[in-house]
Design a protein around this motif. Structure first.
Motif, short mmCIF file in Angstrom:
data_model
loop_
_atom_site.label_atom_id
_atom_site.label_comp_id
_atom_site.label_asym_id
_atom_site.label_seq_id
_atom_site.Cartn_x
_atom_site.Cartn_y
_atom_site.Cartn_z
N THR A 278 38.40 38.22 42.53
CA THR A 278 37.66 38.56 43.76
C THR A 278 36.38 39.32 43.43
O THR A 278 35.30 39.04 43.98
CB THR A 278 38.54 39.40 44.69
N LEU A 279 36.48 40.32 42.54
CA LEU A 279 35.30 41.10 42.15
C LEU A 279 34.25 40.21 41.49
O LEU A 279 33.06 40.32 41.77
CB LEU A 279 35.71 42.22 41.21
N SER A 280 34.69 39.32 40.62
CA SER A 280 33.75 38.43 39.93
C SER A 280 33.05 37.50 40.91
O SER A 280 31.84 37.28 40.82
CB SER A 280 34.50 37.62 38.87
N ARG A 281 33.78 36.97 41.86
CA ARG A 281 33.18 36.07 42.84
C ARG A 281 32.20 36.81 43.74
O ARG A 281 31.16 36.27 44.14
CB ARG A 281 34.28 35.41 43.68
N LEU A 282 32.52 38.06 44.07
CA LEU A 282 31.61 38.85 44.90
C LEU A 282 30.31 39.14 44.15
O LEU A 282 29.21 39.04 44.71
CB LEU A 282 32.28 40.16 45.32
N ARG A 337 39.98 41.88 52.85
CA ARG A 337 40.24 42.54 51.56
C ARG A 337 39.57 43.91 51.50
O ARG A 337 40.14 44.88 50.98
CB ARG A 337 39.75 41.66 50.41
N ALA A 338 38.34 43.98 52.00
CA ALA A 338 37.60 45.24 51.92
C ALA A 338 38.32 46.34 52.70
O ALA A 338 38.61 47.43 52.16
CB ALA A 338 36.18 45.05 52.45
N PHE A 339 38.62 46.11 53.96
CA PHE A 339 39.24 47.15 54.78
C PHE A 339 40.70 47.39 54.41
O PHE A 339 41.21 48.50 54.56
CB PHE A 339 39.10 46.81 56.26
N GLU A 340 41.37 46.37 53.91
CA GLU A 340 42.74 46.59 53.44
C GLU A 340 42.75 47.52 52.23
O GLU A 340 43.60 48.43 52.12
CB GLU A 340 43.40 45.25 53.10
N ASN A 341 41.80 47.33 51.33
CA ASN A 341 41.71 48.21 50.17
C ASN A 341 41.37 49.64 50.59
O ASN A 341 41.92 50.61 50.06
CB ASN A 341 40.65 47.70 49.19
N LEU A 407 39.99 49.05 41.19
CA LEU A 407 39.17 47.94 41.65
C LEU A 407 39.02 47.89 43.16
O LEU A 407 38.16 47.18 43.67
CB LEU A 407 39.77 46.60 41.17
N GLY A 408 39.87 48.62 43.88
CA GLY A 408 39.89 48.51 45.34
C GLY A 408 38.57 48.86 45.99
O GLY A 408 38.00 48.07 46.76
N LEU A 409 38.02 50.04 45.69
CA LEU A 409 36.75 50.46 46.30
C LEU A 409 35.57 49.66 45.77
O LEU A 409 34.59 49.44 46.48
CB LEU A 409 36.52 51.95 46.08
N ALA A 410 35.65 49.21 44.51
CA ALA A 410 34.58 48.37 43.96
C ALA A 410 34.50 47.05 44.73
O ALA A 410 33.41 46.57 45.08
CB ALA A 410 34.81 48.12 42.48
N ILE A 411 35.67 46.45 45.02
CA ILE A 411 35.69 45.21 45.80
C ILE A 411 35.21 45.47 47.22
O ILE A 411 34.44 44.69 47.79
CB ILE A 411 37.11 44.62 45.78
N ALA A 412 35.67 46.57 47.81
CA ALA A 412 35.28 46.89 49.18
C ALA A 412 33.77 47.06 49.29
O ALA A 412 33.14 46.56 50.24
CB ALA A 412 36.00 48.15 49.64
N ARG A 414 31.31 45.85 47.41
CA ARG A 414 30.58 44.60 47.24
C ARG A 414 30.79 43.66 48.41
O ARG A 414 29.87 42.94 48.82
CB ARG A 414 30.99 43.95 45.93
N ALA A 415 31.99 43.65 48.99
CA ALA A 415 32.23 42.79 50.16
C ALA A 415 31.43 43.28 51.36
O ALA A 415 30.87 42.47 52.12
CB ALA A 415 33.72 42.78 50.48
N ILE A 416 31.36 44.57 51.55
CA ILE A 416 30.61 45.13 52.68
C ILE A 416 29.11 44.92 52.49
O ILE A 416 28.39 44.57 53.42
CB ILE A 416 30.96 46.62 52.86
N GLU A 417 28.62 45.14 51.27
CA GLU A 417 27.20 44.91 51.01
C GLU A 417 26.84 43.44 51.16
O GLU A 417 25.70 43.12 51.50
CB GLU A 417 26.84 45.40 49.61
N ARG A 418 27.81 42.53 50.90
CA ARG A 418 27.56 41.12 51.11
C ARG A 418 27.30 40.82 52.58
O ARG A 418 26.64 39.84 52.91
CB ARG A 418 28.76 40.32 50.60
N HIS A 419 27.82 41.67 53.46
CA HIS A 419 27.59 41.52 54.91
C HIS A 419 26.46 42.45 55.37
O HIS A 419 26.39 42.80 56.55
CB HIS A 419 28.88 41.84 55.68
N HIS A 420 25.60 42.87 54.43
CA HIS A 420 24.45 43.73 54.73
C HIS A 420 24.87 45.08 55.30
O HIS A 420 24.10 45.73 56.02
CB HIS A 420 23.49 43.03 55.69
N GLY A 421 26.10 45.50 54.98
CA GLY A 421 26.58 46.79 55.45
C GLY A 421 26.43 47.87 54.40
O GLY A 421 25.89 47.65 53.31
#
Length: 449
Positions: A278-282, A337-341, A407-412, A414-421
């Motif tokens: 997930t982190l790599s894909r983000l 995944r972001a908010f679950e982490n 890895l939880g906050l790192a994934i969160a 990147r996922a949030i920044e992907r949504h311009h957050g």
């Protein structure tokens, strides 16, 4: 010297030579005497010298003119001929008859040239004054030959062009050498220290190069650290699985416990590899192209409902507050995944018996605001930025038997920044950590009461 140096050098030299040649030619043509037609000099220098001599002769007679010549500055006297009534020069210099005839004829013109004058002294004697053609010292010691002037102008233009070309091409040469060293793996290469005395666009280019080199060094160091952490995280469960296999081979009666251990380690490996994927894909921007209308309120409610089962096991609970339903454009799985982490991380460090608070609202700027607050120990201020690094764990923060992978906050993030957050961590004054996530208003699909 490089090609850029020669281009600058030749370009400036050519420009200066044209300028010097044009100005020098104009001056030469303006001051050039028409001696081939008149036989005497008639430029402004000749007018000046003849005028001074005429005044000395008029008011001081022949003795005054001779005194002027004797006190003339420099080593040479002016070649002003002073012709008396007998057509002879008072100093005994040779006089060409044709030149004298042309000078006498010039006096009949209306108006006569100022470089030929007829002077009558106080004693009644008349004289004709002019400078014959071919006199090289008519202007005195300040006159230079045209060849010397051209040589000085040429030398000055070449020196200026060479200095200016070096000034412009040196920073580019430094950048070229630095880029080669950077390509060869020397990530400590910097050029700003060598350009600190300049204050122009090339200095700014050097600063941008240094910034790029620093970023590359940081990213490569992070990649090396990531590889080290990944190998460490993978080695530990694999080592425990091998140990369980060896134990089962040596003690067949403990086969069931060994298989149970292998199953747990396999699940951990599967979870770790899933998070790494997930982190790599983000980071690569893969899998987040699709965008749907998502009810962020329902998504958070679903996550809170699932996490409450785990919270009850430790005597805690998760409270969710949402006054309105918020719809937004985004990728459902990444947001989940972001908010679950984030929520599970809050529950992990929350004190037993305390509740985790989750809320969704809109702030004064009409941005979507999601807050997750726990009542745990919080984070040291100097560690808040570090927890977003992959595989980073705050020393001494993990509870016994509840170790994560970092890895939880790192994934969160990147996922949030992907949504311009944007995601921000801050310690609460009465204890605990608050995770504030904001999304811009233009990502919102619709809001209904």
């Amino acid at each position: 010297m490089g090609r850029l140096f020669w281009k600058i050098f030749i370009g400036f030299s050519f420009t200066l030579l044209i300028t010097v040649g044009g100005v020098g030619g104009a001056i030469y043509l303006n001051d050039k005497s028409p001696s081939t037609e008149e036989g005497f000099l008639s430029d402004r220098r000749a007018d000046f010298v003849v005028g001074i001599t005429a005044n000395a002769l008029k008011y001081g007679s022949e003795d005054g003119a001779k005194a002027l010549f004797d006190t003339w500055p420099g080593h040479k006297r002016p070649t002003v001929l002073i012709i008396n009534d007998h057509d002879q020069d008072i100093l005994g210099r040779e006089v060409e008859p044709e030149t004298l005839r042309r000078a006498i004829n010039a006096l009949t013109l209306d108006p006569p040239p100022t470089s030929v004058r007829k002077v009558k002294t106080e004693t009644g004697n008349e004289y004709i004054l002019f400078i014959p053609a071919g006199s090289a010292d008519s202007a005195g010691p300040l006159k230079y030959s045209l060849e010397l002037q051209i040589f000085i102008a040429l030398l000055a233009s070449l020196l200026f062009s060479a200095g200016f070309a070096v000034y412009l091409s040196r920073p580019i040469k430094l950048l070229r050498k630095a880029s080669r060293k950077l390509a060869e793996g020397d990530l400590t290469t910097r050029v700003s220290p060598e350009l600190e005395n300049r204050n122009d666009e090339l200095t700014e280019l050097g600063q941008d190069f240094d910034y790029m080199a620093t970023r590359l060094q940081t990213l490569l160091d992070a990649q090396r650290l990531l590889l080290h952490d990944v190998s460490h995280e993978l080695r530990s469960p694999v080592a425990r699985m091998r140990l369980a296999v060896g134990l089962a081979q040596q003690q067949p009666d403990k086969l069931a416990s060994a298989l149970s251990r292998i199953e747990r380690e396999t699940e951990r490996l599967d979870e770790l590899l899933g998070q790494m994927l997930t982190l790599s894909r983000l980071e690569a921007g893969i899998g987040s192209e699709s965008s749907d209308n998502i009810s962020l309120t329902d998504l958070l409610a679903e996550i809170v409902q699932d996490a409450n089962f785990e919270a009850q096991a430790v005597g805690s609970s998760i409270n969710f507050q949402a006054s309105n339903e918020v719809l937004m454009q985004g990728h459902y799985e990444l947001l989940r995944r972001a908010f679950e982490n984030i929520i599970r991380n809050a529950l992990k460090y929350n004190h037993p018996g305390e509740s985790v608070e989750v809320s969704i609202s809109k702030n004064d700027q009409h941005e979507i605001l999601v807050e997750v607050r726990d009542h745990g120990p919080g984070l040291p201020e100097d560690e808040i930025r570090n927890v977003f690094q992959p595989f980073y764990r705050v020393p001494g923060a993990d509870k016994p038997g509840n170790v994560g992978y970092g890895l939880g906050l790192a994934i969160a993030q990147r996922a949030i920044e992907r949504h311009h957050g944007n995601i921000v961590l801050k310690n609460c004054q009465d204890g605990g950590l608050c995770v504030c996530t904001t999304f811009p208003s233009d990502i919102e699909a619709a809001t209904t009461a």
